[in-house]
Design an enzyme around this catalytic site. Structure first.
Site, short mmCIF file in Angstrom:
data_model
loop_
_atom_site.label_atom_id
_atom_site.label_comp_id
_atom_site.label_asym_id
_atom_site.label_seq_id
_atom_site.Cartn_x
_atom_site.Cartn_y
_atom_site.Cartn_z
N LYS A 22 0.81 -1.29 -0.01
CA LYS A 22 -0.13 0.20 -0.04
C LYS A 22 0.85 1.31 0.07
CE LYS A 22 -1.59 1.82 4.21
NZ LYS A 22 -1.42 3.00 4.41
N ASN A 23 1.95 1.42 0.82
CA ASN A 23 2.68 2.47 1.24
C ASN A 23 3.57 2.82 0.02
OD1 ASN A 23 1.18 3.15 3.20
ND2 ASN A 23 2.57 2.67 4.83
N ARG A 93 -4.11 10.79 4.23
CA ARG A 93 -3.19 11.80 4.10
C ARG A 93 -2.27 11.65 3.11
NH1 ARG A 93 -1.87 14.23 8.83
NH2 ARG A 93 0.23 14.31 8.10
N CYS A 117 -4.31 13.27 12.79
CA CYS A 117 -5.14 12.16 12.60
C CYS A 117 -5.03 11.38 13.90
CB CYS A 117 -4.78 11.30 11.46
SG CYS A 117 -3.20 10.43 11.67
N ARG A 122 0.92 14.89 12.94
CA ARG A 122 1.63 14.76 11.69
C ARG A 122 1.48 15.93 10.85
NH1 ARG A 122 -1.04 9.12 9.66
NH2 ARG A 122 0.90 9.10 8.35
N PRO A 123 2.41 17.00 11.11
CA PRO A 123 2.50 18.13 10.41
C PRO A 123 3.20 17.78 9.03
CG PRO A 123 4.18 18.19 12.37
CD PRO A 123 3.35 16.99 12.22
N VAL A 124 3.08 18.80 8.28
CA VAL A 124 3.91 18.71 6.84
C VAL A 124 4.83 19.82 6.62
CG1 VAL A 124 1.97 17.66 5.69
CG2 VAL A 124 1.84 19.83 5.78
N ASP A 125 5.47 20.40 7.86
CA ASP A 125 6.31 21.53 7.63
C ASP A 125 7.66 21.10 6.82
OD1 ASP A 125 6.76 19.67 9.99
OD2 ASP A 125 8.54 20.89 10.29
N ASP A 307 4.75 0.76 12.01
CA ASP A 307 3.70 -0.01 11.50
C ASP A 307 3.70 -1.46 12.02
OD1 ASP A 307 2.93 2.49 10.37
OD2 ASP A 307 3.40 1.85 8.32
N ARG A 400 -8.42 -0.54 4.93
CA ARG A 400 -7.67 0.43 4.05
C ARG A 400 -6.19 0.11 3.77
NH1 ARG A 400 -7.62 6.21 7.01
NH2 ARG A 400 -6.26 6.42 5.39
C1 EPZ Z 1 4.26 6.91 6.49
O1 EPZ Z 1 3.70 8.09 6.83
C2 EPZ Z 1 3.35 5.93 6.28
N1 EPZ Z 1 2.23 6.20 5.49
C3 EPZ Z 1 2.90 5.49 7.80
O2 EPZ Z 1 1.85 4.16 7.52
C4 EPZ Z 1 4.28 5.13 8.37
O3 EPZ Z 1 3.80 4.87 9.81
C5 EPZ Z 1 4.84 6.17 8.55
O4 EPZ Z 1 5.48 6.51 7.22
C6 EPZ Z 1 6.46 6.03 9.17
O5 EPZ Z 1 6.84 4.91 8.85
C7 EPZ Z 1 2.41 6.10 4.06
O6 EPZ Z 1 3.13 5.66 3.50
C8 EPZ Z 1 1.05 6.52 3.25
P1 EPZ Z 1 6.36 10.44 8.18
P2 EPZ Z 1 4.18 9.57 6.75
O7 EPZ Z 1 6.48 11.70 7.54
O8 EPZ Z 1 4.89 9.84 5.64
C9 EPZ Z 1 6.60 13.83 11.77
C10 EPZ Z 1 0.16 2.81 7.81
O9 EPZ Z 1 -0.19 2.46 8.80
N2 EPZ Z 1 6.77 14.66 10.58
O10 EPZ Z 1 7.40 9.65 8.16
O11 EPZ Z 1 2.97 10.36 7.26
C11 EPZ Z 1 5.39 13.05 12.05
O12 EPZ Z 1 4.51 13.71 12.67
C12 EPZ Z 1 0.70 4.45 8.01
O13 EPZ Z 1 0.17 2.41 6.79
C13 EPZ Z 1 6.93 16.23 10.94
O14 EPZ Z 1 7.09 16.46 12.16
O15 EPZ Z 1 5.15 9.40 8.15
C14 EPZ Z 1 6.05 11.92 12.52
O16 EPZ Z 1 5.96 11.92 13.85
C15 EPZ Z 1 0.41 5.16 9.28
N3 EPZ Z 1 6.87 16.95 9.81
C16 EPZ Z 1 7.12 11.66 11.89
O17 EPZ Z 1 7.48 12.82 11.47
C17 EPZ Z 1 6.71 16.58 8.54
O18 EPZ Z 1 6.90 17.53 7.50
C18 EPZ Z 1 7.54 10.58 11.00
O19 EPZ Z 1 6.31 10.82 9.85
C19 EPZ Z 1 6.53 15.28 8.21
C20 EPZ Z 1 6.54 14.35 9.25
#
Ligand code: EPZ
Length: 420
Positions: A22-23, A93, A117, A122-125, A307, A400
């Site tokens: 999926k991811n 997301r 969520c 989960r910010p996008v900064d 995960d 999902r």
């Molecule tokens: C991906 O999410 C996966 N989703 C998640 O799987 C997975 O848990 C995660 O990576 C970590 O491996 C998909 O691939 C669709 P991150 P993502 O950006 O990309 C913080 C599942 O169950 N952060 O690596 O959203 C964030 O809040 C899902 O299949 C910032 O602070 O994860 C988190 O604490 C759930 N600023 C950490 O980084 C940002 O701009 C890691 O998030 C981006 C992220």
């Protein structure tokens, strides 16, 4: 609303084919926006999240054909919108991942902010900061990110402040069409990023270092279509291995090699499982034994995936001994604790990020509720062990991320039914 009714207490035994990841699939589908040519994606899992991504791409004007057997053909020659609406982004997301490709190819994009969520803020900064480094002007307005560039994006050195999977992917896609060289330092190294990069390379992108913490991208003027097959889902595979271990069973998974599962296999072996493997199969045999408690600490790849945390907690709940589980990626990823305790587990939250799991000999059935995708799969693992019939409510979360879960579990001998 669908529920899963599971009569537990029997070991999982048998063979299973692992679905496409999926991811990885979600990002590869989004990458089709980068090219005018047709992108044919094989091994796409049939999942609710994939359907949402296809719907979003369709609403931007991508011509999408879904074939039998996991093939999706995407043709982004005639995009008529660069706006990803709130209604679609809020349900998933990963929709935010259209931002990089839209901006890189069309010089503009308007994408709803995904918001928090269940598992954390989960910010996008980091996504936005990186795009700004590539020359994009970014405004936040009415819950939307409005991004623009004057002409092509410009390659630049980017240092990610934290390791982020989605952030790395958005920037990787954007940089493929930027003018000049981009380096992403402190990049995420997840296999799904390598898969995305390999697909982009098949489209004509020039990328090196994917799978390491420094990715180098030399932008090209345009990308072409390609044929690409999505990698296997290591989280789905890990979930079935844990389910087999927790029930004292024996499974053989095909379509995945052990290298994608290193950290998971290491913990399963520590729990007493016998794991064997070949190039595209992994087998686990628990020989009827109860697992031994194993400590878990989640980490970015190559560490143990967040995960997998909830599923390991379910296994530890019935293991011999006490284990400590630390979640370091998301700040609120312990919602399954209460539900597992309803099934008779003895799990103590010692802080927001640490749980102590005192293994009990057996669990007993109770109605439980799924709260997010992986929390839900931990409830399924626990229900497979529990004595009696457990009903897991709100399984749309499971749909999902797990393709035909009840069919796959039944193939392994579980007594599972979907009820409405
Ligand atoms: C991906 O999410 C996966 N989703 C998640 O799987 C997975 O848990 C995660 O990576 C970590 O491996 C998909 O691939 C669709 P991150 P993502 O950006 O990309 C913080 C599942 O169950 N952060 O690596 O959203 C964030 O809040 C899902 O299949 C910032 O602070 O994860 C988190 O604490 C759930 N600023 C950490 O980084 C940002 O701009 C890691 O998030 C981006 C992220």
């Amino acid at each position: 609303m669908d529920r899963l009714q599971i009569r537990g207490g029997r070991p999982l035994n048998g063979r299973l084919k692992v679905s496409g990841a999926k991811n990885s699939a979600l990002k590869i589908l989004a990458a089709a926006l980068l090219s005018e040519g047709p992108v044919r994606v094989g091994n796409t899992p049939h999942l609710h999240d994939v359907t949402i991504m296809i719907e979003l791409l369709g609403c931007l004007g991508v011509d999408v054909t879904v074939n039998d057997g996991g093939g999706v053909e995407l043709h982004a020659a005639a995009i008529h919108s660069t706006r990803a609406p709130y209604e679609l982004v809020k349900t998933m997301r990963a929709s935010f991942l259209v931002l990089g490709p839209l901006l890189a190819r069309f010089g503009q994009a308007e994408v709803s902010l995904p918001g928090g969520c269940a598992i954390g803020a989960r910010p996008v900064d980091q996504h936005l900061k990186g795009l700004q480094a590539l020359g994009a002007q970014i405004e936040l307005d009415g819950g939307y990110v409005r991004a623009k560039s004057n002409g092509r994006l410009r390659g630049a050195p980017i240092h990610m402040d934290i390791v982020t999977v989605g952030g790395t992917e958005n920037l990787l896609m954007a940089a493929t069409l930027a003018e000049g060289r981009t380096t992403i330092d402190n990049a995420a190294q997840e296999p799904e990023i390598v898969d995305l990069a390999n697909c982009l390379i098949a489209m004509g992108a020039r990328i090196e270092g994917h799978g390491t913490s420094r990715i180098v991208i030399d932008g090209v003027e345009q990308l072409s279509g390609c044929d690409y097959s999505v990698m296997p889902d290591r989280i789905e595979a890990g979930t079935y291995l844990i389910a087999a271990a927790a029930t004292g069973g024996s499974v053989r998974l095909s379509g995945i090699g052990p290298e994608l599962l290193d950290a998971t296999i290491e913990r399963l072996e520590a729990a007493g499982a016998k794991v064997t493997s070949g190039t595209d199969w992994v087998a686990l045999d628990m020989q009827g034994r109860r697992p031994k408690a194993v400590d878990i600490e989640t980490r970015p790849y190559p560490g143990l995936a967040t995960d997998m945390q909830a599923q390991f907690m379910a296994m530890d709940a019935i293991a011999e001994g006490t284990s400590r589980i630390r979640e370091t990626i998301f700040e609120n990823r312990f919602m399954h604790v209460q539900e597992l305790n309803r099934l008779g587990a003895n799990i103590e939250l010692v802080s927001a990020s640490t749980a102590l799991v005192h293994g009990v000999e057996t669990l007993s059935a109770a109605p439980v509720m799924a709260t997010d995708l992986r929390a839900s799969s931990s409830l399924v693992v626990a229900a497979l062990v529990a004595e009696g019939t457990t009903v897991v409510d709100r399984i749309y979360h499971i749909d999902r991320g797990y393709e035909t879960i009840e069919e796959k579990l039944r193939a392994l001998g579980a007594d599972v039914m979907r009820v409405r």
